[in-house]
Design a protein around this motif. Structure first.
Motif, PDB file in Angstrom:
ATOM      1  N   LEU A  17       0.660  -1.326   0.070  1.00 21.89           N
ATOM      2  CA  LEU A  17      -0.047   0.058   0.039  1.00 21.89           C
ATOM      3  C   LEU A  17       0.728   1.336  -0.203  1.00 21.89           C
ATOM      4  N   GLN A  18       2.027   1.325   0.846  1.00 23.93           N
ATOM      5  CA  GLN A  18       2.746   2.499   0.748  1.00 23.93           C
ATOM      6  C   GLN A  18       3.453   2.720  -0.518  1.00 23.93           C
ATOM      7  N   ARG A  19       3.925   1.694  -1.272  1.00 19.23           N
ATOM      8  CA  ARG A  19       4.534   2.009  -2.431  1.00 19.23           C
ATOM      9  C   ARG A  19       3.522   2.357  -3.523  1.00 19.23           C
ATOM     10  N   SER A  20       2.389   1.416  -3.572  1.00 25.24           N
ATOM     11  CA  SER A  20       1.464   1.819  -4.808  1.00 25.24           C
ATOM     12  C   SER A  20       0.679   3.271  -4.557  1.00 25.24           C
ATOM     13  N   LEU A  21       0.454   3.597  -3.171  1.00 23.05           N
ATOM     14  CA  LEU A  21      -0.270   4.910  -2.892  1.00 23.05           C
ATOM     15  C   LEU A  21       0.543   6.030  -3.117  1.00 23.05           C
ATOM     16  N   SER A  22       2.111   5.882  -2.986  1.00 21.56           N
ATOM     17  CA  SER A  22       2.909   6.941  -3.214  1.00 21.56           C
ATOM     18  C   SER A  22       3.157   7.144  -4.620  1.00 21.56           C
ATOM     19  N   GLY A  23       3.132   6.145  -5.285  1.00 24.29           N
ATOM     20  CA  GLY A  23       3.330   6.252  -6.995  1.00 24.29           C
ATOM     21  C   GLY A  23       1.975   6.862  -7.559  1.00 24.29           C
ATOM     22  N   LEU A  24       0.866   6.373  -7.093  1.00 26.89           N
ATOM     23  CA  LEU A  24      -0.342   6.833  -7.608  1.00 26.89           C
ATOM     24  C   LEU A  24      -0.505   8.197  -7.157  1.00 26.89           C
ATOM     25  N   LEU A  25      -0.374   8.554  -6.005  1.00 29.00           N
ATOM     26  CA  LEU A  25      -0.677   9.837  -5.660  1.00 29.00           C
ATOM     27  C   LEU A  25      -0.111  11.036  -6.629  1.00 29.00           C
ATOM     28  N   LEU A  26       1.449  10.548  -6.658  1.00 30.08           N
ATOM     29  CA  LEU A  26       2.389  11.246  -7.681  1.00 30.08           C
ATOM     30  C   LEU A  26       1.812  11.448  -8.940  1.00 30.08           C
ATOM     31  N   ALA A  27       1.303  10.329  -9.588  1.00 30.50           N
ATOM     32  CA  ALA A  27       0.743  10.155 -10.919  1.00 30.50           C
ATOM     33  C   ALA A  27      -0.439  11.064 -10.908  1.00 30.50           C
ATOM     34  N   ILE A  28      -1.152  11.234  -9.942  1.00 27.85           N
ATOM     35  CA  ILE A  28      -2.284  12.017  -9.906  1.00 27.85           C
ATOM     36  C   ILE A  28      -2.247  13.342 -10.126  1.00 27.85           C
TER      37      ILE A  28
END
Length: 260
Positions: free
Chosen positions: A66-77
Motif C-alpha cells: 500500500l505504501q508503495r502503490s499509493l505513493s506512486g499513484l498520488l504522484l501520478a495523480i
C-alpha cells in the motif's frame, strides 16, 4: 417486499459467475484434471490466507504494498492531472509537446525498470518511479481529453455572461472534465496495482509482489495463490474508494446517488 426480492435476485446474479468459477477451480485439481502442484484448490488457498492472517504476516506485506502503490499513484495523480489540464487548456503547448508524449507513452514501465534501477538504485525510489510511470499515462490522457471535449455551448454561455478566464477554467472546464479525469485516475489505480507486482519482484523483502514470487520460488503454491487473491482484493478496494471519491465530486451528474 418486492424490492427486497429484486435485491436478492440481483445479488444472486452477480454472485453466480464467481460461484461457478470457484467450483470449477476446486474441481479441476481435486479430480486430478490439473496437477495440484500447479493449481491449488480454493480450499487450500483459504487455509493459506487464514494462516497469513493469524501470523500477522499479511499486514506486513499489505502495508508495504500500500505504501508503495499509493505513493506512486498520488504522484501520478498530481503530475498527470496538472499537466493534462495545462495541455488541454493551452492548445499550442499541446501541439508542441504531444509528439514527445506520444513517443514516451509507448515505452512500457517494465522496459524502463532497468533504467530506474540504474539511476535510482533498487530501493523504494525506483519502485515508486515504476508505479508512477505506469499510472501517469491514463490519468494524463483522460485529463487532456476531458478538457478538450467540454461542451462548447457551456464555454460560449459562460463567455457571453462575461466570465473571466479563471472563472471559465475553475467553474466550467474543471467540473465538466471531472468525470473524464476520474476515469483516468481509476485506470491509473488499476495500472499501479499491476506495476506493483513487477516493482516488488526485485530488491524487496516485503510486499505482496515479493510474497507471490518468493512463494513460487520455494514452491509454496497455495501461498502463491493466496498472495494473488489478496492482491486482487486490494485492487478492488482501491477501485471502490476511488469510485466513492468520484461520486462525491461529480454529484451533478444525472442519476448519480451516493449513500452516506
Amino acid at each position: 417486499m418486492g424490492r427486497f426480492i429484486r435485491i436478492i435476485r440481483s445479488s444472486a446474479d452477480r454472485s453466480l459467475g464467481i460461484i461457478l468459477f470457484l467450483l470449477v477451480w476446486e474441481l479441476l485439481p481435486t479430480l486430478g484434471i490439473v496437477n495440484k502442484a500447479f493449481l491449488s484448490p480454493p480450499s487450500s488457498v483459504v487455509v493459506s490466507i487464514t494462516k497469513l492472517f493469524s501470523t500477522g504476516n499479511l499486514w506486513v506485506h499489505v502495508f508495504a504494498s500500500l505504501q508503495r502503490s499509493l505513493s506512486g499513484l498520488l504522484l501520478a495523480i498530481v503530475a498527470g492531472t496538472l499537466l493534462g489540464l495545462f495541455l488541454g487548456w493551452f492548445k499550442r503547448f499541446e501541439a508542441i509537446v504531444d509528439p514527445l508524449l506520444q513517443l514516451f507513452r509507448q515505452i512500457s514501465a517494465f522496459a524502463l525498470f532497468p533504467v530506474f534501477i540504474l539511476f535510482l538504485g533498487i530501493g523504494e525510489t525506483s519502485k515508486t518511479a515504476i508505479i508512477l510511470w505506469a499510472s501517469f499515462w491514463p490519468i494524463l490522457l483522460n485529463t487532456v481529453s476531458g478538457v478538450k471535449y467540454v461542451d462548447k455551448l457551456l464555454i460560449d454561455s459562460a463567455k457571453s455572461m462575461g466570465g473571466s478566464q479563471s472563472f471559465l477554467f475553475f467553474r466550467v472546464i474543471l467540473p465538466a472534465a471531472a468525470p473524464s479525469i476520474f476515469t483516468g485516475i481509476r485506470l491509473g489505480g488499476a495500472y499501479c496495482i499491476t506495476a506493483l507486482v513487477a516493482a516488488e519482484m526485485i530488491g524487496s523483502s516485503a510486499g505482496l509482489g515479493f510474497y507471490i514470487l518468493n512463494s513460487q520460488e520455494i514452491f509454496q503454491i497455495p501461498d502463491m495463490y493466496a498472495g494473488i487473491i489478496v492482491l486482487a482484493f486490494l485492487g478492488l478496494l482501491l477501485n471502490y474508494i476511488l469510485a466513492v471519491i468520484e461520486a462525491r465530486f461529480t454529484r451533478w451528474k444525472k442519476g448519480l446517488s451516493v449513500n452516506a
